[in-house]
Design a protein around this motif. Structure first.
Motif, PDB file in Angstrom:
ATOM      1  N   UNK A   1       7.572  -2.715  -9.223  1.00  0.00           N
ATOM      2  CA  UNK A   1       7.412  -4.088  -8.766  1.00  0.00           C
ATOM      3  C   UNK A   1       5.933  -4.423  -8.614  1.00  0.00           C
ATOM      4  N   UNK A   2       5.641  -5.728  -8.622  1.00  0.00           N
ATOM      5  CA  UNK A   2       4.251  -6.201  -8.666  1.00  0.00           C
ATOM      6  C   UNK A   2       3.396  -5.634  -7.535  1.00  0.00           C
ATOM      7  N   UNK A   3       3.951  -5.519  -6.348  1.00  0.00           N
ATOM      8  CA  UNK A   3       3.158  -5.068  -5.217  1.00  0.00           C
ATOM      9  C   UNK A   3       2.951  -3.570  -5.124  1.00  0.00           C
ATOM     10  N   UNK A   4       3.619  -2.815  -5.994  1.00  0.00           N
ATOM     11  CA  UNK A   4       3.569  -1.353  -5.915  1.00  0.00           C
ATOM     12  C   UNK A   4       2.451  -0.829  -6.811  1.00  0.00           C
ATOM     13  N   UNK A   5       1.606   0.035  -6.263  1.00  0.00           N
ATOM     14  CA  UNK A   5       0.482   0.570  -7.037  1.00  0.00           C
ATOM     15  C   UNK A   5       1.004   1.402  -8.211  1.00  0.00           C
ATOM     16  N   UNK A   6       0.570   1.051  -9.416  1.00  0.00           N
ATOM     17  CA  UNK A   6       0.991   1.760 -10.622  1.00  0.00           C
ATOM     18  C   UNK A   6      -0.105   2.762 -11.000  1.00  0.00           C
ATOM     19  N   UNK A   7      -0.008   3.972 -10.478  1.00  0.00           N
ATOM     20  CA  UNK A   7      -1.080   4.951 -10.693  1.00  0.00           C
ATOM     21  C   UNK A   7      -1.189   5.347 -12.168  1.00  0.00           C
ATOM     22  N   UNK A   8      -0.049   5.410 -12.853  1.00  0.00           N
ATOM     23  CA  UNK A   8      -0.075   5.758 -14.278  1.00  0.00           C
ATOM     24  C   UNK A   8      -0.814   4.670 -15.070  1.00  0.00           C
ATOM     25  N   UNK A   9      -0.544   3.419 -14.706  1.00  0.00           N
ATOM     26  CA  UNK A   9      -1.240   2.306 -15.349  1.00  0.00           C
ATOM     27  C   UNK A   9      -2.742   2.350 -15.081  1.00  0.00           C
ATOM     28  N   UNK A  10      -3.102   2.670 -13.840  1.00  0.00           N
ATOM     29  CA  UNK A  10      -4.527   2.770 -13.487  1.00  0.00           C
ATOM     30  C   UNK A  10      -5.193   3.880 -14.300  1.00  0.00           C
TER      31      UNK A  10
END
Lengths: 83, 83
Positions: free
Chosen positions: A10-19
């Protein structure tokens, strides 16, 4: 029928893989110029066949699968396509 | 521009994650009737923003990213959408 399910955090959840992917792409910028990449989100996509031939019932079935097994609805959202 | 990249294992490569999901869905069949699910493939999907405003150059840029970083082209295939 062929079902496709996209599952993203979800939008508010930090996406560490994306980072991590964003950092890697930006880090290669010296050689390839990818410093203009932003807001990377990494998700899962599932494709499968269903025996059902009725689109509405197939969609309901896949929705049930997502709620019960495929997605963690606390932190993930999903999008269903049936064709 | 917004880029979407789908990455799947190539057709001939055993998708163990897909097999596991298929087994789990079939195993829940007693309660929910999902024994009609077959050929599950699990892939990755990446979404990101690009500063580029030219569609052709953006596509070429994303293709280069896939070849060099995002996909393992020995065992994975990818599909690019730029909009």
């Amino acid at each position: 029928m062929k079902a496709t399910v996209h599952i993203f955090l979800k939008a508010g959840v930090l996406d560490v893989q994306g980072k991590a992917v964003e950092g890697a792409l930006n880090g290669l910028a010296g050689t390839a110029g990818w410093s203009d990449v932003a807001n990377v989100r990494v998700g899962k996509v599932l494709e499968f066949d269903l025996k059902s031939t009725d689109k509405a019932s197939a969609e309901a079935e896949v929705k049930s699968m997502c709620e019960k097994l495929l997605a963690n609805t606390v932190i993930e959202s999903y999008r269903i396509e049936v064709a």
